[in-house]
Design an enzyme around this catalytic site. Structure first.
Site, PDB file in Angstrom:
ATOM      1  N   LYS A  24       0.548  -1.005  -0.177  1.00  0.00           N
ATOM      2  CA  LYS A  24      -0.001  -0.479   0.061  1.00  0.00           C
ATOM      3  C   LYS A  24       0.550   1.401  -0.388  1.00  0.00           C
ATOM      4  CE  LYS A  24      -4.192  -1.879   1.611  1.00  0.00           C
ATOM      5  NZ  LYS A  24      -5.969  -1.699   2.632  1.00  0.00           N
ATOM      6  N   LYS A  60      -4.758 -11.312  -5.850  1.00  0.00           N
ATOM      7  CA  LYS A  60      -6.123 -11.297  -5.462  1.00  0.00           C
ATOM      8  C   LYS A  60      -6.688 -10.517  -5.841  1.00  0.00           C
ATOM      9  CE  LYS A  60      -5.203  -8.190  -1.285  1.00  0.00           C
ATOM     10  NZ  LYS A  60      -5.063  -8.728   0.150  1.00  0.00           N
ATOM     11  N   LYS A  87     -11.181  -4.738  -3.610  1.00  0.00           N
ATOM     12  CA  LYS A  87     -12.190  -4.050  -3.950  1.00  0.00           C
ATOM     13  C   LYS A  87     -11.528  -2.940  -4.157  1.00  0.00           C
ATOM     14  CE  LYS A  87     -13.478  -4.800   1.354  1.00  0.00           C
ATOM     15  NZ  LYS A  87     -12.966  -3.960   2.359  1.00  0.00           N
TER      16      LYS A  87
HETATM   17  P1  TYM Z   1     -10.564  -6.985   4.621  1.00  0.00           P
HETATM   18  O1  TYM Z   1     -11.866  -5.940   4.315  1.00  0.00           O
HETATM   19  O2  TYM Z   1     -10.010  -6.600   3.641  1.00  0.00           O
HETATM   20  O3  TYM Z   1     -11.405  -7.878   4.339  1.00  0.00           O
HETATM   21  C1  TYM Z   1     -12.086  -8.851   5.108  1.00  0.00           C
HETATM   22  C2  TYM Z   1     -12.032 -10.504   4.552  1.00  0.00           C
HETATM   23  O4  TYM Z   1     -12.295 -10.860   3.800  1.00  0.00           O
HETATM   24  C3  TYM Z   1     -10.924 -11.657   3.573  1.00  0.00           C
HETATM   25  N1  TYM Z   1      -9.994 -11.562   1.962  1.00  0.00           N
HETATM   26  C4  TYM Z   1     -10.646 -12.125   0.795  1.00  0.00           C
HETATM   27  N2  TYM Z   1     -10.309 -13.648   0.905  1.00  0.00           N
HETATM   28  C5  TYM Z   1     -10.259 -14.689  -0.108  1.00  0.00           C
HETATM   29  N3  TYM Z   1      -9.541 -14.213  -1.062  1.00  0.00           N
HETATM   30  C6  TYM Z   1      -9.713 -12.610  -1.636  1.00  0.00           C
HETATM   31  N4  TYM Z   1      -9.532 -12.204  -2.040  1.00  0.00           N
HETATM   32  C7  TYM Z   1      -9.822 -11.952  -0.167  1.00  0.00           C
HETATM   33  N5  TYM Z   1      -9.964 -10.857  -0.067  1.00  0.00           N
HETATM   34  C8  TYM Z   1     -10.155 -10.317   1.147  1.00  0.00           C
HETATM   35  C9  TYM Z   1      -9.860 -11.287   3.799  1.00  0.00           C
HETATM   36  O5  TYM Z   1      -9.011 -11.666   4.775  1.00  0.00           O
HETATM   37  C10 TYM Z   1     -10.521 -10.274   4.997  1.00  0.00           C
HETATM   38  O6  TYM Z   1     -11.107 -11.995   6.559  1.00  0.00           O
HETATM   39  N6  TYM Z   1      -7.646  -6.491   8.541  1.00  0.00           N
HETATM   40  C11 TYM Z   1      -8.853  -7.056   7.763  1.00  0.00           C
HETATM   41  C12 TYM Z   1     -10.025  -6.314   8.375  1.00  0.00           C
HETATM   42  C13 TYM Z   1      -9.472  -6.359   9.827  1.00  0.00           C
HETATM   43  C14 TYM Z   1      -9.835  -7.886  10.921  1.00  0.00           C
HETATM   44  C15 TYM Z   1      -9.807  -7.808  11.935  1.00  0.00           C
HETATM   45  C16 TYM Z   1      -9.794  -9.136  10.857  1.00  0.00           C
HETATM   46  C17 TYM Z   1      -9.354  -5.786  11.147  1.00  0.00           C
HETATM   47  N7  TYM Z   1      -9.060  -6.224  12.119  1.00  0.00           N
HETATM   48  C18 TYM Z   1      -9.462  -8.339  13.478  1.00  0.00           C
HETATM   49  C19 TYM Z   1      -9.823  -9.902  11.885  1.00  0.00           C
HETATM   50  C20 TYM Z   1     -10.120 -10.196  12.614  1.00  0.00           C
HETATM   51  C21 TYM Z   1      -9.163  -6.167   6.531  1.00  0.00           C
HETATM   52  O7  TYM Z   1      -8.154  -5.436   5.445  1.00  0.00           O
HETATM   53  O8  TYM Z   1     -10.151  -7.369   5.829  1.00  0.00           O
END
Ligand code: TYM
Length: 326
Positions: free
Chosen positions: A111, A192, A195
């Site tokens: 990022k 991957k 969003k």
């Molecule tokens: P975020 O918002 O980017 O994504 C949410 C969840 O979706 C999963 N994910 C994917 N899984 C499979 N293939 C993909 N292409 C893909 N893109 C996203 C992510 O692994 C995630 O589980 N840092 C985290 C949010 C967060 C969080 C937490 C998660 C903040 N605090 C505490 C667990 C526990 C994030 O940016 O997710």
């Protein structure tokens, strides 16, 4: 009964990767565990957000949680910024983390790449994530593969504090699915699904219309071999389509390979369009109903109160551990 915590950023366009990597697990786990599912709005502001859009996206994600089957009566569903312990514990853990380990995080590197200057929040983002998890004495964190390094850091921080001050935190484990843990972009199956990718046909959002789903899948990148088999290294595009198919239907990859013996990529893509459209239709219908309902806000406020009660206990313990306050 184990305690489960996970979160999704309210940054719009929840996609098939988020669903198959994380949200599907949320629903499975809530039957036999004590689950907290959070909309992590404080994480979202590590990059600039339009405040009005952010508020809207918070409710969008909450409604999607419920539309896929997260039940606010079984699970605690809430918004991160409504529980102040996240920010407070985040600060305490910032004082336990080393800058070196944060600069090494691959998501920070990705990022911040090519930027002259980035916000400090982008660097300390994984520490806030550790705070989210440790605040609730979490045992299990269901996430996609891209969060593995962040879970490792969370574990390291918990163990570091426990070793120095005595047992303060539960050391959590990540939970990753076999199919769906890493859904790849449709236009470039070596990165991957995300969003933020510029090409909207790189992803399938949970609220996409059937015509958009069809276009994205039919246009998806494959290879020139013409044989439908799973081989991530040499055939990442076809393997990704098979993984999505398998994750949505529960059919094994081996069974799919057999079904499509002698068929071309067009057949696989056409069938996958149908599978995706049919899987998303009930979610989209429920979403519309929930997003407009007054119960949505009530459920989130109730969730925040329940989360707060757990967080307060942990923060009292943490303040005592570190000698903070009177
Ligand atoms: P975020 O918002 O980017 O994504 C949410 C969840 O979706 C999963 N994910 C994917 N899984 C499979 N293939 C993909 N292409 C893909 N893109 C996203 C992510 O692994 C995630 O589980 N840092 C985290 C949010 C967060 C969080 C937490 C998660 C903040 N605090 C505490 C667990 C526990 C994030 O940016 O997710």
């Amino acid at each position: 009964m184990s305690r489960v915590f996970s979160g999704v950023q309210p940054t719009g366009n929840i996609h098939l990767g988020n669903y198959l990597g994380a949200l599907k697990q949320f629903v499975e786990l809530q039957e036999e565990n004590e689950c907290l599912y959070c909309i992590v709005d404080e994480h979202a502001i590590t990059v600039p957000q339009d405040p009005k859009e952010l508020k809207k996206h918070i409710l969008d994600v909450a409604a999607l949680y419920m539309a896929v089957g997260v039940d606010p009566k079984k699970s605690i569903v809430f918004v991160q910024s409504q529980v102040s312990g996240h920010a407070e514990l985040g600060w305490v853990l910032n004082c336990c983390a080393n800058t070196g380990e944060l600069f090494r995080m691959t998501q920070f590197k990705a990022k911040s790449a090519g930027k002259e200057s980035v916000g400090a929040g982008l660097l300390t983002y994984p520490v806030l994530m550790a705070a989210d998890i440790l605040l609730y004495d979490t045992d299990i964190v269901p996430v996609g593969n891209d969060q593995k390094q962040h879970i490792e850091l969370t574990r390291d921080l918990a163990i570091r504090v426990n070793n120095k001050y005595g047992k303060t935190f539960v050391v959590p484990d990540g939970r990753f699915l076999k199919a769906g843990a890493r859904v790849m972009a449709l236009d470039d199956p070596t990165s991957k699904m995300s969003k933020s990718a510029v090409n909207e046909h790189s992803r399938i959002s949970l609220l996409d219309e059937p015509s958009k789903i069809k276009k994205s899948i039919m246009k998806s990148t494959t290879d020139s071999e013409g044989v439908i088999r799973f081989d991530i290294e040499n055939k990442p595009g076809v393997s990704n389509l098979l993984s999505i198919y398998s994750a949505l239907t529960g059919k094994t990859i081996e069974a799919l390979e057999k079904d499509y013996e002698g068929h071309g990529y067009g057949d696989l893509k056409k069938d996958l369009v149908e599978v995706v459209v049919e899987s998303l239709a009930p979610i989209q219908e429920k979403y519309k109903e929930i997003r407009e309902s007054k119960e949505l806000i009530d459920a989130l406020n109730d969730g925040a109160n329940r989360a707060e009660a757990i967080a307060q206990k942990t923060m009292k313990r943490v303040r005592d551990t570190f000698g903070l306050g009177l």
